[in-house]
Design a protein around this motif. Structure first.
Motif, PDB file in Angstrom:
ATOM      1  N   GLU A 115       0.860  -1.176   0.000  1.00  0.00           N
ATOM      2  CA  GLU A 115       0.000   0.000   0.000  1.00  0.00           C
ATOM      3  C   GLU A 115       0.893   1.221   0.000  1.00  0.00           C
ATOM      4  O   GLU A 115       2.075   1.149   0.360  1.00  0.00           O
ATOM      5  CB  GLU A 115      -0.976   0.006   1.172  1.00  0.00           C
ATOM      6  N   PHE A 116       0.337   2.345  -0.427  1.00  0.00           N
ATOM      7  CA  PHE A 116       1.114   3.573  -0.547  1.00  0.00           C
ATOM      8  C   PHE A 116       0.159   4.746  -0.653  1.00  0.00           C
ATOM      9  O   PHE A 116      -1.042   4.566  -0.868  1.00  0.00           O
ATOM     10  CB  PHE A 116       2.012   3.528  -1.793  1.00  0.00           C
ATOM     11  N   PHE A 159       0.658  -0.776 -11.452  1.00  0.00           N
ATOM     12  CA  PHE A 159       0.037   0.492 -11.088  1.00  0.00           C
ATOM     13  C   PHE A 159       0.788   1.621 -11.789  1.00  0.00           C
ATOM     14  O   PHE A 159       2.011   1.576 -11.922  1.00  0.00           O
ATOM     15  CB  PHE A 159       0.095   0.702  -9.570  1.00  0.00           C
ATOM     16  N   VAL A 160       0.031   2.638 -12.220  1.00  0.00           N
ATOM     17  CA  VAL A 160       0.605   3.827 -12.848  1.00  0.00           C
ATOM     18  C   VAL A 160      -0.078   5.061 -12.278  1.00  0.00           C
ATOM     19  O   VAL A 160      -1.300   5.070 -12.087  1.00  0.00           O
ATOM     20  CB  VAL A 160       0.397   3.811 -14.389  1.00  0.00           C
ATOM     21  N   ALA A 161       0.702   6.089 -12.019  1.00  0.00           N
ATOM     22  CA  ALA A 161       0.163   7.396 -11.636  1.00  0.00           C
ATOM     23  C   ALA A 161       0.810   8.448 -12.529  1.00  0.00           C
ATOM     24  O   ALA A 161       2.004   8.357 -12.852  1.00  0.00           O
ATOM     25  CB  ALA A 161       0.446   7.701 -10.169  1.00  0.00           C
ATOM     26  N   LEU A 162       0.013   9.434 -12.926  1.00  0.00           N
ATOM     27  CA  LEU A 162       0.475  10.482 -13.833  1.00  0.00           C
ATOM     28  C   LEU A 162       0.514  11.833 -13.128  1.00  0.00           C
ATOM     29  O   LEU A 162      -0.383  12.165 -12.349  1.00  0.00           O
ATOM     30  CB  LEU A 162      -0.460  10.571 -15.042  1.00  0.00           C
ATOM     31  N   GLU A 164      10.892  15.222  -5.516  1.00  0.00           N
ATOM     32  CA  GLU A 164      10.450  15.281  -4.127  1.00  0.00           C
ATOM     33  C   GLU A 164       9.114  14.552  -3.952  1.00  0.00           C
ATOM     34  O   GLU A 164       8.905  13.858  -2.954  1.00  0.00           O
ATOM     35  CB  GLU A 164      10.331  16.724  -3.648  1.00  0.00           C
ATOM     36  N   ASP A 165       8.206  14.699  -4.924  1.00  0.00           N
ATOM     37  CA  ASP A 165       6.945  13.951  -4.877  1.00  0.00           C
ATOM     38  C   ASP A 165       7.215  12.446  -4.843  1.00  0.00           C
ATOM     39  O   ASP A 165       6.591  11.709  -4.083  1.00  0.00           O
ATOM     40  CB  ASP A 165       6.067  14.257  -6.091  1.00  0.00           C
ATOM     41  N   PHE A 166       8.144  11.999  -5.680  1.00  0.00           N
ATOM     42  CA  PHE A 166       8.481  10.580  -5.733  1.00  0.00           C
ATOM     43  C   PHE A 166       9.060  10.121  -4.395  1.00  0.00           C
ATOM     44  O   PHE A 166       8.705   9.055  -3.886  1.00  0.00           O
ATOM     45  CB  PHE A 166       9.460  10.327  -6.876  1.00  0.00           C
ATOM     46  N   GLN A 167       9.918  10.921  -3.813  1.00  0.00           N
ATOM     47  CA  GLN A 167      10.506  10.572  -2.520  1.00  0.00           C
ATOM     48  C   GLN A 167       9.428  10.517  -1.435  1.00  0.00           C
ATOM     49  O   GLN A 167       9.439   9.620  -0.589  1.00  0.00           O
ATOM     50  CB  GLN A 167      11.607  11.567  -2.156  1.00  0.00           C
ATOM     51  N   ASP A 168       8.480  11.467  -1.469  1.00  0.00           N
ATOM     52  CA  ASP A 168       7.363  11.432  -0.522  1.00  0.00           C
ATOM     53  C   ASP A 168       6.554  10.155  -0.700  1.00  0.00           C
ATOM     54  O   ASP A 168       6.165   9.508   0.267  1.00  0.00           O
ATOM     55  CB  ASP A 168       6.448  12.649  -0.706  1.00  0.00           C
ATOM     56  N   PHE A 169       6.293   9.792  -1.947  1.00  0.00           N
ATOM     57  CA  PHE A 169       5.573   8.562  -2.261  1.00  0.00           C
ATOM     58  C   PHE A 169       6.314   7.347  -1.698  1.00  0.00           C
ATOM     59  O   PHE A 169       5.718   6.486  -1.041  1.00  0.00           O
ATOM     60  CB  PHE A 169       5.399   8.445  -3.781  1.00  0.00           C
ATOM     61  N   LEU A 170       7.619   7.269  -1.928  1.00  0.00           N
ATOM     62  CA  LEU A 170       8.410   6.118  -1.482  1.00  0.00           C
ATOM     63  C   LEU A 170       8.346   5.927   0.029  1.00  0.00           C
ATOM     64  O   LEU A 170       8.319   4.794   0.513  1.00  0.00           O
ATOM     65  CB  LEU A 170       9.868   6.257  -1.921  1.00  0.00           C
ATOM     66  N   ARG A 171       8.303   7.027   0.771  1.00  0.00           N
ATOM     67  CA  ARG A 171       8.237   6.934   2.231  1.00  0.00           C
ATOM     68  C   ARG A 171       6.939   6.290   2.717  1.00  0.00           C
ATOM     69  O   ARG A 171       6.847   5.869   3.863  1.00  0.00           O
ATOM     70  CB  ARG A 171       8.403   8.319   2.856  1.00  0.00           C
ATOM     71  N   THR A 172       5.934   6.197   1.855  1.00  0.00           N
ATOM     72  CA  THR A 172       4.645   5.631   2.269  1.00  0.00           C
ATOM     73  C   THR A 172       4.459   4.176   1.861  1.00  0.00           C
ATOM     74  O   THR A 172       3.479   3.552   2.252  1.00  0.00           O
ATOM     75  CB  THR A 172       3.467   6.449   1.686  1.00  0.00           C
ATOM     76  N   VAL A 173       5.371   3.624   1.069  1.00  0.00           N
ATOM     77  CA  VAL A 173       5.237   2.253   0.576  1.00  0.00           C
ATOM     78  C   VAL A 173       5.484   1.270   1.711  1.00  0.00           C
ATOM     79  O   VAL A 173       6.486   1.373   2.430  1.00  0.00           O
ATOM     80  CB  VAL A 173       6.211   1.986  -0.593  1.00  0.00           C
ATOM     81  N   ARG A 174       4.556   0.326   1.870  1.00  0.00           N
ATOM     82  CA  ARG A 174       4.701  -0.701   2.908  1.00  0.00           C
ATOM     83  C   ARG A 174       3.884  -1.928   2.523  1.00  0.00           C
ATOM     84  O   ARG A 174       2.972  -1.846   1.707  1.00  0.00           O
ATOM     85  CB  ARG A 174       4.280  -0.159   4.265  1.00  0.00           C
ATOM     86  N   PRO A 175       4.191  -3.074   3.125  1.00  0.00           N
ATOM     87  CA  PRO A 175       3.397  -4.279   2.856  1.00  0.00           C
ATOM     88  C   PRO A 175       1.936  -4.051   3.244  1.00  0.00           C
ATOM     89  O   PRO A 175       1.633  -3.282   4.151  1.00  0.00           O
ATOM     90  CB  PRO A 175       4.034  -5.342   3.757  1.00  0.00           C
ATOM     91  N   ASP A 176       1.035  -4.732   2.547  1.00  0.00           N
ATOM     92  CA  ASP A 176      -0.397  -4.579   2.813  1.00  0.00           C
ATOM     93  C   ASP A 176      -1.082  -5.927   2.706  1.00  0.00           C
ATOM     94  O   ASP A 176      -0.898  -6.641   1.732  1.00  0.00           O
ATOM     95  CB  ASP A 176      -1.013  -3.605   1.812  1.00  0.00           C
ATOM     96  N   THR A 177      -1.882  -6.241   3.692  1.00  0.00           N
ATOM     97  CA  THR A 177      -2.631  -7.502   3.649  1.00  0.00           C
ATOM     98  C   THR A 177      -4.041  -7.312   3.123  1.00  0.00           C
ATOM     99  O   THR A 177      -4.740  -8.282   2.882  1.00  0.00           O
ATOM    100  CB  THR A 177      -2.701  -8.140   5.050  1.00  0.00           C
ATOM    101  N   ARG A 232      -2.540  -1.066  -3.500  1.00  0.00           N
ATOM    102  CA  ARG A 232      -3.690  -0.324  -3.004  1.00  0.00           C
ATOM    103  C   ARG A 232      -3.237   1.088  -2.675  1.00  0.00           C
ATOM    104  O   ARG A 232      -2.627   1.332  -1.640  1.00  0.00           O
ATOM    105  CB  ARG A 232      -4.281  -0.986  -1.770  1.00  0.00           C
ATOM    106  N   PRO A 233      -3.537   2.025  -3.581  1.00  0.00           N
ATOM    107  CA  PRO A 233      -3.138   3.395  -3.297  1.00  0.00           C
ATOM    108  C   PRO A 233      -4.067   4.020  -2.273  1.00  0.00           C
ATOM    109  O   PRO A 233      -5.245   3.728  -2.218  1.00  0.00           O
ATOM    110  CB  PRO A 233      -3.293   4.091  -4.646  1.00  0.00           C
ATOM    111  N   ASP A 234      -3.499   4.879  -1.471  1.00  0.00           N
ATOM    112  CA  ASP A 234      -4.276   5.690  -0.547  1.00  0.00           C
ATOM    113  C   ASP A 234      -4.315   7.070  -1.184  1.00  0.00           C
ATOM    114  O   ASP A 234      -3.313   7.764  -1.245  1.00  0.00           O
ATOM    115  CB  ASP A 234      -3.586   5.731   0.814  1.00  0.00           C
ATOM    116  N   THR A 235      -5.462   7.446  -1.701  1.00  0.00           N
ATOM    117  CA  THR A 235      -5.580   8.722  -2.397  1.00  0.00           C
ATOM    118  C   THR A 235      -5.821   9.869  -1.450  1.00  0.00           C
ATOM    119  O   THR A 235      -5.906  11.019  -1.865  1.00  0.00           O
ATOM    120  CB  THR A 235      -6.725   8.670  -3.417  1.00  0.00           C
TER     121      THR A 235
END
Length: 182
Positions: free
Chosen positions: A10-11, A32-35, A148-161, A170-173
């Motif tokens: 999730e991210f 997954f793709v984000a623009l 910087e946006d990409f780095q912020d995104f990376l800090r939120t990536v974690r395993p998700d059950t 599973r993105p968190d919008t």
């Protein structure tokens, strides 16, 4: 057809980035793709996520080398600008930044791609290892502005059950779903 991730994650997307169906943006190998909301000279910066199971002898460096070789097959040039290991022995990772020249939609473009590889163990089967790859691709002119946006995104990536079974992502919008928090 979009791929699925070998292990669910999730991210949280950076503000303003827009999820896009991989098949509709010509990224069928992505789960997954984000623009980015603002194109630069007709090219839209994007974040893609994909992954695969790791064979026992595979290394992140070998996988990163393979990615460079695959890019060389479809571009005019690829140069590895930077590569370094990250993480810990228990949770290793690797980053690399590439400069590439490619024809995209009939236009020759100078692009920069930042790649992050994360090795993960399956919590239900510790013998099963996976690599999750996250890429930021942007024009050379726009890359530093969206990094910087990409780095912020990376800090939120974690395993998700509780991931979506169709992608493993599973993105968190930042928007609460109808009916409250899942």
């Amino acid at each position: 057809m979009a791929t699925t991730l070998p292990l669910p994650i999730e991210f949280r997307l950076p503000e303003g980035w827009i999820p896009a169906p991989p098949d509709e943006v010509d990224a069928p190998a992505a789960a997954f793709v984000a623009l980015h909301p603002h194109a630069d000279a007709g090219f839209t910066a994007n974040i893609t996520i994909d992954g695969d199971l790791l064979a026992e002898t595979e290394t992140l460096e070998g996988i990163a080398d393979g990615a460079v070789e695959r890019l060389r097959e479809g571009t005019e040039s690829v140069t590895v600008l930077q590569r370094r290991g990250i993480g810990s022995p228990e949770a290793p990772g690797l980053t690399q930044r590439l400069a590439l020249t490619a024809v995209v939609a009939g236009v020759r473009r100078d692009l920069v791609q930042s790649q992050v590889y994360l090795a993960m163990l399956d919590s239900t089967d510790p013998k099963r290892r996976a690599v999750i790859r996250m890429n930021l691709t942007a024009t050379a002119a726009q890359h530093d502005g969206v990094l910087e946006d990409f780095q912020d995104f990376l800090r939120t990536v974690r395993p998700d059950t509780g991931a979506r079974p169709d992608t493993g992502a599973r993105p968190d919008t930042g928007q609460e779903p109808p009916g409250g928090t899942p």
